[in-house]
Design a protein around this motif. Structure first.
Motif, PDB file in Angstrom:
ATOM      1  N   ASN A  66      -7.180 -16.481   8.397  1.00 18.46           N
ATOM      2  CA  ASN A  66      -5.992 -16.631   8.848  1.00 18.46           C
ATOM      3  C   ASN A  66      -4.464 -17.185   7.953  1.00 18.46           C
ATOM      4  O   ASN A  66      -3.891 -18.486   7.735  1.00 18.46           O
ATOM      5  N   ALA A  67      -4.300 -15.841   6.584  1.00 18.31           N
ATOM      6  CA  ALA A  67      -4.107 -16.353   6.094  1.00 18.31           C
ATOM      7  C   ALA A  67      -3.026 -15.793   5.818  1.00 18.31           C
ATOM      8  O   ALA A  67      -3.112 -14.053   6.153  1.00 18.31           O
ATOM      9  N   PRO A  68      -1.454 -14.794   4.793  1.00 16.58           N
ATOM     10  CA  PRO A  68      -0.812 -13.508   4.719  1.00 16.58           C
ATOM     11  C   PRO A  68      -1.632 -13.094   3.660  1.00 16.58           C
ATOM     12  O   PRO A  68      -2.129 -13.318   2.885  1.00 16.58           O
ATOM     13  N   GLY A  69      -1.551 -12.059   4.202  1.00 13.89           N
ATOM     14  CA  GLY A  69      -1.409 -10.411   3.187  1.00 13.89           C
ATOM     15  C   GLY A  69      -0.446 -10.002   2.823  1.00 13.89           C
ATOM     16  O   GLY A  69       0.636 -10.229   2.816  1.00 13.89           O
ATOM     17  N   VAL A  70      -0.608  -9.401   1.020  1.00 10.70           N
ATOM     18  CA  VAL A  70       0.847  -9.527   0.669  1.00 10.70           C
ATOM     19  C   VAL A  70       0.611  -7.634  -0.040  1.00 10.70           C
ATOM     20  O   VAL A  70      -0.377  -7.321  -0.954  1.00 10.70           O
ATOM     21  N   LEU A  71       1.836  -7.424   0.014  1.00  6.51           N
ATOM     22  CA  LEU A  71       1.786  -6.270  -0.916  1.00  6.51           C
ATOM     23  C   LEU A  71       2.942  -6.040  -1.938  1.00  6.51           C
ATOM     24  O   LEU A  71       3.804  -6.137  -1.380  1.00  6.51           O
ATOM     25  N   PHE A  72       2.463  -5.422  -2.582  1.00  7.85           N
ATOM     26  CA  PHE A  72       2.994  -5.540  -4.161  1.00  7.85           C
ATOM     27  C   PHE A  72       3.903  -4.378  -3.855  1.00  7.85           C
ATOM     28  O   PHE A  72       2.905  -3.545  -4.755  1.00  7.85           O
ATOM     29  N   VAL A  73       4.889  -4.014  -5.150  1.00  9.67           N
ATOM     30  CA  VAL A  73       5.368  -2.841  -4.908  1.00  9.67           C
ATOM     31  C   VAL A  73       6.287  -2.936  -6.912  1.00  9.67           C
ATOM     32  O   VAL A  73       6.987  -4.006  -6.447  1.00  9.67           O
ATOM     33  N   GLY A  74       5.689  -2.203  -7.643  1.00 12.38           N
ATOM     34  CA  GLY A  74       5.668  -3.209  -8.531  1.00 12.38           C
ATOM     35  C   GLY A  74       4.687  -3.511  -9.477  1.00 12.38           C
ATOM     36  O   GLY A  74       5.354  -4.018 -11.057  1.00 12.38           O
ATOM     37  N   VAL A 121      13.684  -3.342  -8.410  1.00 12.27           N
ATOM     38  CA  VAL A 121      13.573  -2.923  -7.246  1.00 12.27           C
ATOM     39  C   VAL A 121      15.338  -3.518  -6.660  1.00 12.27           C
ATOM     40  O   VAL A 121      15.852  -4.151  -7.070  1.00 12.27           O
ATOM     41  N   THR A 122      15.159  -2.168  -5.836  1.00 15.66           N
ATOM     42  CA  THR A 122      16.557  -1.958  -5.684  1.00 15.66           C
ATOM     43  C   THR A 122      16.664  -2.207  -4.142  1.00 15.66           C
ATOM     44  O   THR A 122      15.843  -2.390  -3.038  1.00 15.66           O
ATOM     45  N   ASP A 123      18.194  -2.359  -3.865  1.00 15.13           N
ATOM     46  CA  ASP A 123      18.484  -2.481  -2.216  1.00 15.13           C
ATOM     47  C   ASP A 123      17.706  -1.902  -0.855  1.00 15.13           C
ATOM     48  O   ASP A 123      17.079  -1.958   0.191  1.00 15.13           O
ATOM     49  N   ASN A 124      18.232  -0.233  -1.694  1.00 13.46           N
ATOM     50  CA  ASN A 124      16.736   1.308  -0.803  1.00 13.46           C
ATOM     51  C   ASN A 124      15.932   0.723  -0.410  1.00 13.46           C
ATOM     52  O   ASN A 124      15.510   0.872   0.248  1.00 13.46           O
TER      53      ASN A 124
END
Length: 404
Positions: free
Chosen positions: A50-58, A72-75
């Motif tokens: 009942n808590a969020p999971g997180v995907l980290f890129v970088g 980390v670009t806008d694209n």
């Protein structure tokens, strides 16, 4: 949906055994596919955090920053936000995308909240996490996800209709037409689920133990959905004039299950779309032009079916075709993050009926989520029509399309 603090995000990065974190060095190669699998698993929340999971890129697998030329670009942020709307994950996940500076390095952070109506599927497959590993759900996993639904917390389209029986659902249509579009073929061939388990997994019944059709189940598979959901039909009027009260030249109440109803409406729209022929352009080739682009009308009606309220009203979706305009009335005002003030703005969307939205995607009536109004505007402009007009009230949305 309170954003996680920097300390909370860093703690997830450092916990290499956590089933609430997925780390990707970049968003290249297989990362987008595996990242979507992680988002699907976080939405299913099999461990019931009942808590969020997180995907980290970088971030590397060991928790250290990617560094180097990674930025980390806008694209990149737009590509990550596309996970919610590209229609691969259904029901659409609730997520946010942000650029965060953690320990002096920029990281793209995708925060995914548990779904109210699991199981959630990616391309017809249910993904879950067990510790740091992700995999496809077993039959037992599916049963647990089905049981996680809470009627008081769920959207109305997932509520069971206890006066109805499973016999109201068209088994042949489910197995031969709907199921192959909803579940990947290799999963169908391998899983060996019973009829009731498959119905429950797709939200068509409450559960294997409570074999009551849901609202969406009756809409999708019901032999006579309108018997149980009186508002589930489209009222079509072709009015020979420009005002209410002018003569009606064609009238029909269009009903049936979701697929039948929308295909019948498409036939009705095509029958009334008059095409003019222009021989005055100075060429020997005739130029054909319709008063309305079919795509725009389809998008508006399908949006109305998807987003309207089916609870506490017997009003249908109305399509009134005048000589100078078409009015499409949706008995359901803005919902969730969508308000009267921000209605129609790009990127602002929410789902009153997430299971119905999923079914429309499975059946091919919706290609992407959150792009219906944008496609309407594009096709109207290309056809030479004025922009669509919206009259938005708390309990109703009226879309007006004027003839080219």
């Amino acid at each position: 949906m309170t954003p996680l603090t920097d300390d909370e995000l860093i703690a997830l990065i450092d916990d290499l055994e956590s089933d609430r974190a997925e780390r990707k060095e970049t968003w290249n190669g297989s990362a987008p596919e595996k990242g979507r699998q992680a988002v699907c698993a976080f939405a299913n929340d099999l461990p019931n955090h009942n808590a969020p999971g997180v995907l980290f890129v970088g971030v590397k697998d060991d928790g250290s920053p990617t560094g180097g030329a990674f930025t980390v670009t806008d694209n990149l942020l737009l590509s990550l936000a596309d996970i919610k709307t590209d229609g691969k994950i259904i029901p659409p996940p609730t997520l946010t995308v942000a650029k965060r500076n953690l320990r002096g390095h920029d990281v793209a952070v995708v925060t995914v909240w548990p779904s109210d109506a699991p199981p959630v599927r990616l391309d017809g497959r249910i993904w879950i996490r067990t510790g740091p590993r992700r995999g496809q759900a077993t039959a037992q996993d599916e049963r647990i996800l089905n049981e996680k639904r809470r009627y008081k917390d769920r959207s109305f389209d997932t509520h069971p209709i206890r006066a109805a029986t499973v016999g109201e659902l068209n088994k042949s249509y489910f197995e031969n037409d709907f199921l192959p579009q909803a579940v990947a073929r290799d999963v169908l061939d391998a899983n060996g689920r019973s009829y009731e388990q498959r119905l429950a997994s797709l939200g068509m019944i409450a559960s294997v133990e409570e074999v009551y059709p849901t609202v969406a189940g009756l809409m999708t598979l019901g032999s006579s959905p309108r018997t149980w959901i009186p508002a589930f039909y489209i009222q079509f009027l072709r009015i020979n004039g420009t005002a209410y009260g002018d003569p009606v030249s064609d009238e029909q109440e269009i009903d049936g299950n979701l697929e039948t109803m929308l295909r019948r409406l498409d036939e009705k729209l095509k029958a009334h779309l008059s095409v003019s022929v222009d021989f005055t352009s100075g060429t020997t080739t005739e130029v054909r032009k319709s008063a309305y682009p079919l795509s725009a009308l389809q998008q508006l009606v399908r949006n109305a079916i998807m987003h309207r309220s089916y609870e506490g009203t017997n009003a249908p979706v109305r399509v009134y075709w005048f000589n100078d305009r078409i009015e499409i009335s949706n008995p359901g005002g803005p919902f969730g993050s969508v308000t009267v003030e921000n209605f129609g703005r790009p990127g602002i969307n929410d789902y009153r009926n997430p299971l119905i939205a999923s079914v429309l995607k499975m059946l091919g009536f919706v290609q992407r989520f959150g792009f219906g109004i944008a496609e309407t505007r594009r096709s109207l402009e290309a056809n030479g029509n004025p922009p669509v007009e919206f009259e938005v009230q708390p309990a109703n949305v009226l879309a007006i399309v004027r003839a080219a």
